[in-house]
Structure formats: structure tokens, C-alpha cells
Design a protein around this motif. Structure first.
Motif, mmCIF file in Angstrom:
data_model
loop_
_atom_site.group_PDB
_atom_site.id
_atom_site.type_symbol
_atom_site.label_atom_id
_atom_site.label_comp_id
_atom_site.label_asym_id
_atom_site.label_seq_id
_atom_site.Cartn_x
_atom_site.Cartn_y
_atom_site.Cartn_z
ATOM 1 N N GLU A 65 0.846 -1.180 0.000
ATOM 2 C CA GLU A 65 0.000 0.000 0.000
ATOM 3 C C GLU A 65 0.887 1.237 0.000
ATOM 4 O O GLU A 65 1.953 1.245 0.619
ATOM 5 N N VAL A 66 0.435 2.264 -0.691
ATOM 6 C CA VAL A 66 1.175 3.523 -0.743
ATOM 7 C C VAL A 66 0.362 4.546 0.034
ATOM 8 O O VAL A 66 -0.543 5.176 -0.499
ATOM 9 N N LEU A 67 0.667 4.655 1.320
ATOM 10 C CA LEU A 67 -0.109 5.527 2.191
ATOM 11 C C LEU A 67 0.364 6.976 2.087
ATOM 12 O O LEU A 67 1.559 7.245 1.991
ATOM 13 N N GLY A 68 -0.574 7.891 2.139
ATOM 14 C CA GLY A 68 -0.259 9.307 2.090
ATOM 15 C C GLY A 68 0.025 9.874 3.469
ATOM 16 O O GLY A 68 0.091 9.165 4.479
ATOM 17 N N GLY A 69 0.192 11.169 3.526
ATOM 18 C CA GLY A 69 0.436 11.873 4.781
ATOM 19 C C GLY A 69 -0.120 13.275 4.689
ATOM 20 O O GLY A 69 -0.793 13.638 3.718
ATOM 21 N N GLY A 70 0.151 14.096 5.684
ATOM 22 C CA GLY A 70 -0.371 15.455 5.689
ATOM 23 C C GLY A 70 0.478 16.401 4.858
ATOM 24 O O GLY A 70 1.699 16.276 4.807
ATOM 25 N N SER A 71 -0.163 17.351 4.221
ATOM 26 C CA SER A 71 0.577 18.376 3.487
ATOM 27 C C SER A 71 0.837 19.566 4.399
ATOM 28 O O SER A 71 0.263 19.695 5.486
ATOM 29 N N GLY A 72 1.718 20.446 3.963
ATOM 30 C CA GLY A 72 2.134 21.560 4.802
ATOM 31 C C GLY A 72 1.103 22.673 4.886
ATOM 32 O O GLY A 72 0.315 22.900 3.959
ATOM 33 N N GLY A 73 1.093 23.370 6.024
ATOM 34 C CA GLY A 73 0.261 24.557 6.142
ATOM 35 C C GLY A 73 0.693 25.625 5.155
ATOM 36 O O GLY A 73 1.858 25.700 4.766
ATOM 37 N N ARG A 74 -0.256 26.463 4.754
ATOM 38 C CA ARG A 74 0.001 27.514 3.777
ATOM 39 C C ARG A 74 -0.247 28.881 4.414
ATOM 40 O O ARG A 74 -0.856 28.956 5.473
ATOM 41 N N TYR A 75 0.182 29.926 3.770
ATOM 42 C CA TYR A 75 0.054 31.240 4.390
ATOM 43 C C TYR A 75 -1.391 31.714 4.448
ATOM 44 O O TYR A 75 -1.685 32.747 5.065
ATOM 45 N N TYR A 76 -2.302 30.945 3.864
ATOM 46 C CA TYR A 76 -3.710 31.330 3.865
ATOM 47 C C TYR A 76 -4.624 30.212 4.352
ATOM 48 O O TYR A 76 -5.835 30.422 4.505
ATOM 49 N N ALA A 77 -4.088 28.998 4.609
ATOM 50 C CA ALA A 77 -4.958 27.870 4.965
ATOM 51 C C ALA A 77 -4.146 26.749 5.591
ATOM 52 O O ALA A 77 -2.927 26.654 5.397
ATOM 53 N N ASP A 78 -4.847 25.886 6.317
ATOM 54 C CA ASP A 78 -4.215 24.691 6.857
ATOM 55 C C ASP A 78 -3.817 23.746 5.731
ATOM 56 O O ASP A 78 -4.337 23.831 4.599
ATOM 57 N N GLY A 79 -2.913 22.820 6.050
ATOM 58 C CA GLY A 79 -2.577 21.776 5.106
ATOM 59 C C GLY A 79 -3.703 20.755 4.978
ATOM 60 O O GLY A 79 -4.618 20.708 5.811
ATOM 61 N N GLU A 80 -3.623 19.950 3.946
ATOM 62 C CA GLU A 80 -4.628 18.906 3.718
ATOM 63 C C GLU A 80 -4.217 17.627 4.444
ATOM 64 O O GLU A 80 -3.031 17.317 4.584
ATOM 65 N N ASP A 81 -5.203 16.865 4.877
ATOM 66 C CA ASP A 81 -4.946 15.606 5.561
ATOM 67 C C ASP A 81 -4.781 14.463 4.563
ATOM 68 O O ASP A 81 -5.477 14.414 3.537
ATOM 69 N N THR A 82 -3.875 13.560 4.882
ATOM 70 C CA THR A 82 -3.721 12.264 4.195
ATOM 71 C C THR A 82 -3.791 12.372 2.676
ATOM 72 O O THR A 82 -4.582 11.696 2.034
ATOM 73 N N ILE A 83 -2.956 13.218 2.121
ATOM 74 C CA ILE A 83 -2.905 13.318 0.668
ATOM 75 C C ILE A 83 -1.774 12.437 0.140
ATOM 76 O O ILE A 83 -0.953 11.936 0.889
ATOM 77 N N HIS A 84 -1.751 12.263 -1.167
ATOM 78 C CA HIS A 84 -0.757 11.413 -1.820
ATOM 79 C C HIS A 84 -0.169 12.188 -2.972
ATOM 80 O O HIS A 84 -0.868 12.913 -3.673
ATOM 81 N N VAL A 85 1.130 12.036 -3.189
ATOM 82 C CA VAL A 85 1.798 12.786 -4.247
ATOM 83 C C VAL A 85 1.348 12.336 -5.632
ATOM 84 O O VAL A 85 1.443 13.081 -6.605
ATOM 85 N N VAL A 86 0.841 11.104 -5.766
ATOM 86 C CA VAL A 86 0.362 10.603 -7.057
ATOM 87 C C VAL A 86 -1.103 11.005 -7.224
ATOM 88 O O VAL A 86 -1.956 10.563 -6.450
ATOM 89 N N PRO A 87 -1.449 11.816 -8.207
ATOM 90 C CA PRO A 87 -2.839 12.242 -8.385
ATOM 91 C C PRO A 87 -3.777 11.059 -8.575
ATOM 92 O O PRO A 87 -3.441 10.069 -9.218
ATOM 93 N N ASP A 88 -4.954 11.152 -7.968
ATOM 94 C CA ASP A 88 -6.026 10.148 -8.071
ATOM 95 C C ASP A 88 -5.699 8.842 -7.364
ATOM 96 O O ASP A 88 -6.446 7.873 -7.474
ATOM 97 N N SER A 89 -4.585 8.779 -6.659
ATOM 98 C CA SER A 89 -4.256 7.547 -5.954
ATOM 99 C C SER A 89 -5.053 7.472 -4.651
ATOM 100 O O SER A 89 -5.658 8.443 -4.205
ATOM 101 N N ARG A 90 -5.022 6.307 -4.031
ATOM 102 C CA ARG A 90 -5.827 6.101 -2.838
ATOM 103 C C ARG A 90 -5.261 4.946 -2.024
ATOM 104 O O ARG A 90 -4.499 4.136 -2.533
ATOM 105 N N ASN A 91 -5.629 4.897 -0.748
ATOM 106 C CA ASN A 91 -5.279 3.727 0.040
ATOM 107 C C ASN A 91 -6.205 2.573 -0.374
ATOM 108 O O ASN A 91 -7.280 2.778 -0.938
ATOM 109 N N LEU A 92 -5.785 1.353 -0.095
ATOM 110 C CA LEU A 92 -6.579 0.199 -0.510
ATOM 111 C C LEU A 92 -7.840 0.087 0.341
ATOM 112 O O LEU A 92 -7.775 0.215 1.569
ATOM 113 N N PRO A 93 -8.999 -0.188 -0.270
ATOM 114 C CA PRO A 93 -10.241 -0.304 0.502
ATOM 115 C C PRO A 93 -10.165 -1.456 1.495
ATOM 116 O O PRO A 93 -9.702 -2.555 1.169
#
Length: 660
Positions: free
Chosen positions: A438-466
């Protein structure tokens, strides 16, 4: 043409001397039309660009629906791309590999309809393939009248496959010291010849795989999807004519160049800045700081070589003994340019505008790369191992973000580390061998205007296994899957959270992990704090509790034991004491931040309880608490690397480059 089979460097007649690290690419870049598409009908340009995106999406959909392995079908760890006959990437929704190695070894004029080319050899991929499990298929697109049909474009797909041989299941041995331990390396070959599959080559590849059925099925899905995409793209040329479509290709790329020059480069002042970050281990030597350094120079509009960003990697560490090296310097670093360019989109005026900016070949003229001599993490010498090269190329995304942050007063996201491979393998309850990765994601960094995103993945449209899928196919139970509380770095804008996953094994097995950021953390910026590192604990609270190294090939797990995986949280942005207390209360209510961290990290004095929905905060007490804490000193570092940095840096709190 001659080819050095170790370095992968190719030489065309009339090509520039490649002895210089600043020599331009040896491949025939340049426009397809004399006016670089300026005469193209702007309405038709939009139609063509939309058609390219539709074909790319159709190819990826076909692969997802017809492949077999969980990594391709369910996790979606694959990408498609469309390139013109000059080898330029036209689509920009995602990164993709390169056509360059195919064009290097097979003359375009000799290609035939129905040909499918294949390769995964890292050192002969011109930098487009990073490790052997990424298998790449390329199909030429033909158009023109009968008897005069010729190659006009390419459709390509590459994905991470279950197993291509090597020392361990999954073909990612964490302790490898050469590519020969990592699996079967295939230089560019013709896998299908005018529509006829090369059964001998397929037999060799499947014979070397521990998962031959999945490998065969996934390759068939990718080849068929790309052949379908080539037919679809050919219809576009047949409808509008080759010259007209190629003019639109030029216009698409030229527009991208001008957009990035106008909207992105203009945000970076002229000047030079340096920053570095580190991989922490290579699987062979003891943990240490494996440096990736970028000196960024933003040139002026009147520079003799043009207005651009110069990325100089001098100061990068020598190549590692273990598999964290990346072949970045081939083809003038053209793959690395497109890999890093999405970071630049963070300088767009709005998040909505950022999402609109594609990364295609148009970014290439705006970036110059200067590589150190051979023998570094980015310029490894064959046969240095590369299967965990994600540690380097992901870190480079953060290094570029960090060095730009120094140039623009921190208006870049804090750090993220959004990919790591974990898995188990053994025999299932019926005695059949299995491999679950499984290729698990992690949190992205906070930005100067918003919090970071939770459990994202660097590969677009990817996902953890159901969970429903994994529990029905493999001998374990997923007891919980949740956000890892307090994993996001504290800040005025908090870092995104990582995963916490608990897996209870029903039968003895082996656990594997290819992960970084288990000592070092995702850094915070401009007063923001670092997130929490990656961690795996087996049998937590039990008699055999043990923490597993982030690089593990075969950690034994007994039936009944629970594997607890916590992935990284993103770094925070800005001083945590400047965070709106109402947002802290919300985070505690949503169980993203603990009550203890609300006070310790944010200085917020809570009242009431989460359990009975009375949670709030004492405004006066919070103001007093925050006022009693010392303000950051002027000499404090602009970046916070977390406590793990001192462990590897002899107790130092920060690096010299961390200060403005």
C-alpha cells in the motif's frame, strides 16, 4: 548514434558536447511549426487541448478497469501522458515518463502502426524511470493519407507493478547495494511489433516475477489502453489535419511558457538563495544527513541567456551505498524540471488559479539545471541502487519550496512527505502466497492562507486500498483507520494530518516498509512547527512491543499481533500563538488536536468538554497564557526541522541555511 550502456548517455550526429553539465539536451526540442503556433485558431487550440485531456483520461480509465494488481487497479499508482513527435509533453494534469529513450534507440521513421515499446531500465530511461517496478509502455500515433502515414505523437503509460524480481518480494530491497538486487532491468525494446506481441519477452519478464499473472495482466491492460489512446489521437489528426493540430500543440506549449513567465516568475525577485534538506537513511549505512541542496538564482529579463530560474545542485551529498539515489541529470534534467515545476504553482494569485495551471513542456525553457559531477545522490554511477529514490525526489520538492520561501518571505507551503510503501507478505489461510503493498499518504504543509490537507498522496487520483477488499483477499483485519491526532505541525495555519492504521494479522507474515521521515520531520516555516515523523510499532502495549525501522524488508509478525502505522504530518505555517482560538477548539472537537496540545502548542485554555458538546475556550486566560510566552528572537531560524534534526546533526537546532 552510440550509447554508453552504463551511463545511458546517447550521442546523435551533430549533437553538442555532453562533457559540460550545462550542455543543452541532445534531443530535438523546438517547435513543430515555423511560427511556434502563433497563427493557430485560439478556439481550435482549446478544442485540441480538451481532446488531449480526454484521451489521457480515457487511457487511464481503461487501465484502471482492466488491470489486475491492487497497486495499479485499486491504489492507482500509474500515470498516462501524451507527447508530440518532438518528444514534448503536451498534457499537464500529472507527471509522466519520457519518450526520449525510445526515440534514442528506435528511429521514429522506422516505427510502424501497432508497435508498442517497453522499458524500465533506470540508467537507460534518460531520467524518466526512477526504479525498476515502474514499467513504461509507449505507443506511436500515426496520421496522414494511406501510403504516407507517419508518426505524429506518442501515447505513454507507466505504473508501479507488484514485482519484477530481485532480492525481496515487491522488488524494493531496502538494503540493496546495486541495481542487480532490485529486479529485472529492461532497456527499450519493441514489446509489440506491428500489433503482434513479443511472447518471448513477455515470458522472460513474467518468469522473473513472483506475481506473474498480475504482471502479465497489468502489462496487457497498459499496452491495450495506449493502443486505444493512439487510435483516438489519430482521429484528431484525421479530423483537422496534421499541420493544423501541430500548430495547436505549439500554441499549447508556448502559452504555458508565457503564463508561467508572467504569473509565476514575476513573483520571485531577482537574486540568489540557498537551502538544503536531507534524507535520513539509505538502508546500508547508519542514519545520517544525506544532503540535497539547491542554490536558486532568479535571472533578470535582460540576462543574456534569458529570464529563468537556475537550479544549482552543488553541495548535494555523494551517492549513497543504499537505494536512495536518483538519476536526475540525464537529458538535461528534463524529467526533473517537470517533476519539480508543480511547486511553482503555489505562487499563483489564488488557489483556484493554481489548480488551473498545467505542467507541460512549456515549463522547460524557464528552468536551467546545473548538476554536480557524477557520483552524487542526483548523479549516481551505474550500478548504484535506486529503488527508494523517492527519498530524494520527494525531498527535492521540499527543498525547492524552501528555497523559494526564503525569496518570497515565506509565502510557500510548509513541508510534506506524502508517499511511503508499506505491506505484508506470506501465505494466506489457504496456503497460497500473497503480497499486499500500500502507498499511504500523509499530511501536506500549512500555507500562508490555509491549513494543510490531511492524508494526501503525491500521485494524483491515488488512494489507500479499501478495507473491504484487503480483508477479503489477505489474512488480516483492519481494526482501525483514522487521522493521526497531533501529527500536523502547529502553526497559525496547521499542517495536515497523517494516517493511523491498525492491522491485526490472522496468520504469521512479514512486514515491509520503504519510508523516510522517521527521524527527521516535515519542517515548519516562518514560525510554524514541524509535523510528527513516520512510525511503525508492532504489538503496541503487548509483550513483544517493538518499533520497526522505516526501511524493512522482512520484519516477522506473528498471528494476532497488531501493526500500528502512523504516517507523517505536514509542517505548520506561522506562529502557533497567532492561530485563531476558535480554530483550535474546532480541531479539538474534530479530534485533530488533543486537549493537551491545544494548551502546549497553541496557548489556548479550553473550557467544557468534547464529550458533552460544551467545549469552548477562556478568552482572557488564553490571552494571558499567550502573552506570557516569549516572542521568537530575530536570530531564530526561519524553518523548524523538529527534534530529530539534532539527533543527526550533533545536537544542532538548525542548519546554517535555515536563517534568512
Amino acid at each position: 548514434m552510440t550509447t554508453d550502456t552504463h551511463s545511458g548517455t546517447s550521442t546523435f550526429a551533430g549533437a553538442p558536447d555532453l562533457g559540460s553539465r550545462r550542455a543543452p539536451t541532445q534531443f530535438p526540442f523546438g517547435p513543430l511549426t515555423e511560427d511556434s503556433g502563433r497563427s493557430a485558431d485560439p478556439v481550435l487550440v482549446e478544442i485540441v487541448q480538451g481532446s488531449l485531456a480526454a484521451v489521457e483520461h480515457e487511457v487511464e480509465t481503461a487501465i484502471a478497469r482492466t488491470s489486475r494488481s491492487p497497486m495499479i487497479r485499486d491504489a492507482h499508482d500509474f500515470r498516462a501522458g501524451i507527447h508530440d513527435r518532438r518528444l514534448r509533453k503536451l498534457t499537464g494534469r500529472s507527471y509522466s515518463a519520457l519518450v526520449h529513450p525510445v526515440a534514442r534507440d528506435f528511429p521514429i521513421e522506422e516505427m510502424r502502426e501497432g508497435d508498442v515499446f517497453f522499458h524500465n531500465d533506470v540508467y537507460l530511461s534518460e531520467g524518466g524511470i526512477g526504479h525498476l517496478p515502474d514499467l513504461c509502455v509507449t505507443v506511436p500515433v500515426f496520421a496522414g493519407p494511406e501510403g504516407e502515414r507517419r508518426v505524429v505523437a506518442f501515447v505513454q503509460a507507466f505504473g508501479h507493478h507488484d514485482d519484477i524480481g530481485g532480492a525481496v518480494p515487491g522488488s524494493m530491497p531496502s538494503h540493496a547495494t546495486s541495481v542487480y538486487e532490485e529486479g529485472l532491468a529492461v532497456p527499450p525494446i519493441k514489446l509489440w511489433d506491428a500489433g503482434v506481441p513479443n511472447r518471448s519477452a513477455l515470458t522472460i519478464m513474467t518468469r522473473n516475477s513472483r506475481m506473474p499473472e498480475s504482471l502479465a495482466a497489468d502489462l496487457d491492460a497498459e499496452c491495450s489502453a495506449c493502443l486505444m489512446g493512439a487510435r483516438r489521437l489519430g482521429e484528431l489528426f484525421d479530423r483537422y489535419g496534421i499541420e493544423t493540430v501541430e500548430a495547436c500543440f505549439d500554441a499549447i506549449i508556448d502559452r504555458s511558457t508565457e503564463t508561467y513567465r508572467r504569473e509565476i516568475l514575476s513573483k520571485i525577485p531577482v537574486g540568489t538563495w540557498t537551502w538544503e534538506d536531507y534524507a535520513e537513511h539509505d538502508g546500508v549505512d547508519d542514519p545520517q544527513l544525506h544532503t540535497q541542496r539547491i542554490t536558486l538564482t532568479r535571472t533578470a529579463a535582460d540576462d543574456p541567456d534569458g529570464e529563468r530560474l537556475v537550479l544549482d545542485f552543488a553541495g548535494t551529498s555523494p551517492q549513497a551505498k543504499g537505494p536512495i539515489n536518483h538519476c536526475g541529470d540525464y537529458s538535461d534534467g528534463v524529467f526533473l524540471k517537470k517533476w519539480l515545476a508543480p511547486i511553482l504553482r503555489n505562487l499563483a494569485d489564488t488557489p483556484e488559479r493554481m489548480a488551473e495551471l498545467d505542467v507541460n513542456e512549456g515549463v522547460v525553457p524557464l528552468i536551467e539545471m546545473r548538476f554536480p559531477e557524477k557520483g552524487t545522490l542526483l548523479t549516481p554511477i551505474f550500478p548504484a541502487p535506486t529503488n527508494a529514490r523517492t527519498f530524494v525526489i520527494l525531498r527535492l520538492l521540499g527543498v525547492l519550496a524552501g528555497v523559494i520561501a526564503k525569496a518570497v518571505d515565506g509565502k510557500m507551503p510548509a513541508d510534506q512527505e506524502t508517499i511511503r510503501y508499506t505491506g505484508v507478505y506470506g501465505e494466506d489461510l489457504e496456503g497460497r502466497p500473497y503480497l499486499m503493498r500500500e502507498v499511504l499518504g500523509g499530511g501536506s504543509g500549512g500555507r500562508y492562507y490555509a491549513d494543510g490537507e490531511d492524508t494526501i498522496h503525491v500521485v494524483p487520483d491515488s488512494r489507500n486500498l479499501p478495507t473491504e477488499f484487503t480483508e477479503s483477499r489477505f489474512p488480516f483485519i483492519v481494526e482501525s483507520l483514522s487521522l493521526a491526532v497531533d501529527s500536523g505541525g502547529a502553526g497559525q495555519f496547521r499542517g495536515g494530518l497523517g494516517y493511523e492504521k491498525h492491522i491485526r494479522m490472522l496468520k504469521d507474515a512479514h512486514f515491509m516498509s520503504i519510508a523516510d521521515r522517521s527521524i527527521l520531520a516535515c519542517w515548519g516555516v516562518k514560525g510554524g512547527k514541524a509535523g510528527t515523523p513516520f512510525q511503525v510499532v508492532i504489538d503496541a502495549g503487548g509483550p513483544n512491543e517493538r518499533e520497526v525501522d522505516a526501511l524493512a524488508d522482512a520484519e516477522e509478525v506473528k498471528a494476532g499481533e497488531v501493526i500500528r502505522i502512523r504516517t507523517t504530518g505536514g509542517g505548520g505555517w506561522g506562529n502557533p500563538l497567532d492561530r485563531d482560538p476558535e480554530l483550535v477548539v474546532r480541531d479539538v472537537r474534530w479530534r485533530k488536536v488533543s486537549t493537551e496540545a491545544a494548551l502546549a502548542d497553541y496557548g489556548v485554555v479550553l473550557t467544557g468538554s468534547v464529550d458533552d458538546d460544551t467545549l469552548s475556550y477562556d478568552a482572557e486566560a488564553t490571552a494571558t497564557e499567550r502573552a506570557g510566552r516569549p516572542a521568537p528572537a530575530v536570530e531564530d531560524a526561519f524553518f523548524d526541522r523538529g527534534p530529530g534534526y539534532g539527533t543527526l546533526a550533533g545536537g544542532a537546532a538548525s542548519a546554517e541555511v535555515d536563517h534568512l
